[in-house]
Write a protein that holds these residues in place. Structure first.
Motif, short mmCIF file in Angstrom:
data_model
loop_
_atom_site.label_atom_id
_atom_site.label_comp_id
_atom_site.label_asym_id
_atom_site.label_seq_id
_atom_site.Cartn_x
_atom_site.Cartn_y
_atom_site.Cartn_z
N CYS A 11 38.82 37.59 40.11
CA CYS A 11 39.45 39.06 41.27
C CYS A 11 39.81 39.54 40.11
N HIS A 12 40.56 40.62 39.94
CA HIS A 12 41.65 41.24 38.66
C HIS A 12 42.80 42.35 40.11
N VAL A 13 43.28 41.84 39.34
CA VAL A 13 45.16 41.88 40.08
C VAL A 13 45.48 43.17 38.95
N GLY A 14 45.55 44.07 40.30
CA GLY A 14 46.45 45.25 39.28
C GLY A 14 48.22 45.81 39.93
N PHE A 15 48.66 45.99 39.00
CA PHE A 15 50.24 46.13 39.20
C PHE A 15 50.68 46.67 38.10
N VAL A 16 51.66 46.98 38.55
CA VAL A 16 52.31 48.55 37.66
C VAL A 16 54.26 47.52 37.22
N VAL A 17 54.23 47.18 35.85
CA VAL A 17 55.90 46.92 35.60
C VAL A 17 55.88 47.92 34.53
N ASP A 18 57.60 48.63 35.22
CA ASP A 18 57.84 49.36 34.45
C ASP A 18 57.06 50.78 33.71
N VAL A 30 46.15 44.81 34.88
CA VAL A 30 44.99 44.70 35.72
C VAL A 30 44.43 42.52 34.95
N ILE A 31 44.80 41.67 35.43
CA ILE A 31 44.70 40.78 34.88
C ILE A 31 43.62 39.62 36.02
N PRO A 32 42.66 39.48 35.15
CA PRO A 32 41.96 38.50 35.98
C PRO A 32 41.71 37.42 36.38
N THR A 33 41.66 36.69 37.59
CA THR A 33 42.49 35.60 37.75
C THR A 33 41.49 35.35 39.26
N ASN A 34 41.42 33.59 39.31
CA ASN A 34 41.18 32.92 40.74
C ASN A 34 41.24 33.15 41.87
N TYR A 35 40.69 33.00 43.61
CA TYR A 35 42.04 33.04 44.30
C TYR A 35 40.97 32.49 45.48
N GLY A 36 41.63 31.83 46.13
CA GLY A 36 41.40 31.30 47.18
C GLY A 36 41.29 32.17 48.88
N ARG A 37 40.32 31.92 49.83
CA ARG A 37 41.22 33.09 51.27
C ARG A 37 40.42 31.60 52.38
N VAL A 38 41.73 32.15 53.32
CA VAL A 38 41.93 31.74 54.72
C VAL A 38 42.04 33.01 55.84
N GLY A 39 41.14 32.80 56.36
CA GLY A 39 41.44 33.79 57.51
C GLY A 39 40.69 35.72 56.41
N GLU A 40 42.60 35.53 56.85
CA GLU A 40 43.10 37.27 56.82
C GLU A 40 43.94 36.83 54.87
#
Ligand SMILES: Cc1cc2nc3c(=O)[nH]c(=O)nc-3n(C[C@H](O)[C@H](O)[C@H](O)COP(=O)(O)OP(=O)(O)OC[C@H]3O[C@@H](n4cnc5c(N)ncnc54)[C@H](O)[C@@H]3O)c2cc1C
Length: 209
Positions: free
Chosen positions: A25-32, A37-47
């Motif tokens: 996934c790509h994780v977007g966030f704002v700092v200052d 937008v940083i690529p990373t892996n992930y896992g999921r359970v339910g919601e």
């Protein structure tokens, strides 16, 4: 943006199916004021979507402060080659998640998140490998992103050209681009007599295969 809890089962299932088949996934966030937008892996359970990484990671440190986050995951299914430049497209399935991440502190939830994370990349792998030590758990940050505000978008099918263009002598159609694993490459330090397990030799990202 549609909210998952208010949507029908079909949409919820679509979102989950995309998130379960993709693993980057790509994780977007704002700092200052600077968006990242940083690529990373992930896992999921339910919601819940779990992100993990080094406790020193700026991405994870920043997100654990409770700032807004946008997570996207994309699957590319094929190239849609039309007769005109204008109607070229891509068959894809993608998900966008908006929310705020929560730092996972409970050791049991953290361990379970790491299990999900590993299983998400390769089913059955967690039970085959050495589990994290307390030290390794401490060195790892885990974040939970709730799947409350989510949307899925899917494109399937062939090109849709302008009526007059169907007469043109131009090849058109779809070039599928599936994720296909190659032959496993054993580690140079692998002990003799350890065959690659079936989850490696028969790896597939497709659900149920
Ligand atoms: C397919 C994939 C899966 C990954 N999975 C994970 C994971 O599960 N957990 C994890 O912690 N990390 C993962 N990474 C690495 C991740 O992208 C970050 O590099 C890492 O988390 C460090 O992030 P940071 O914010 O601390 O970066 P910093 O060390 O703070 O980065 C400084 C700067 O380097 C640049 N940068 C950072 N990461 C990248 C990058 N990947 N590519 C190019 N430039 C970059 C950016 O400009 C950033 O601001 C993965 C990367 C890829 C490509």
């Amino acid at each position: 943006m549609k909210r998952l809890p208010k949507r029908g089962a079909y949409d919820r299932e679509t979102v989950f199916r995309v998130l379960d088949e993709a693993f980057v996934c790509h994780v977007g966030f704002v700092v200052d004021g600077q968006p990242y937008v940083i690529p990373t892996n992930y896992g999921r359970v339910g919601e819940i979507l779990y992100l993990h990484g080094s406790a020193a990671s700026r991405m994870l440190r920043t997100l654990s402060e409770g700032i807004p986050v946008c997570v996207t995951a994309t699957l590319i299914d094929g190239l849609v080659l039309a007769r005109s430049a204008f109607h070229h497209s891509v068959n894809y399935r993608s998900v966008v998640v908006l929310g705020t991440a929560r730092l996972v502190e409970d050791p049991a939830e953290k361990m379970e998140a790491l299990r999900l994370f590993t299983e998400h990349i390769m089913k059955g792998r967690w039970d085959e490998i050495r589990q994290p030590t307390e030290q390794e758990l401490k060195a790892t940050t885990v974040l939970a992103v709730p799947l409350q505000e989510v949307s899925a978008k899917v494109r399937t099918g062939g090109p849709v050209d302008d009526d007059e263009d169907y007469e043109l002598p131009i090849w058109a159609g779809v070039l599928p681009l599936p994720v296909l694993p190659g032959a496993p490459i054993a580690d140079s330090r692998l002990k003799a007599g350890i065959p690659a397990p079936e989850n490696v030799t028969k790896y597939s990202r497709r659900e149920g295969s």
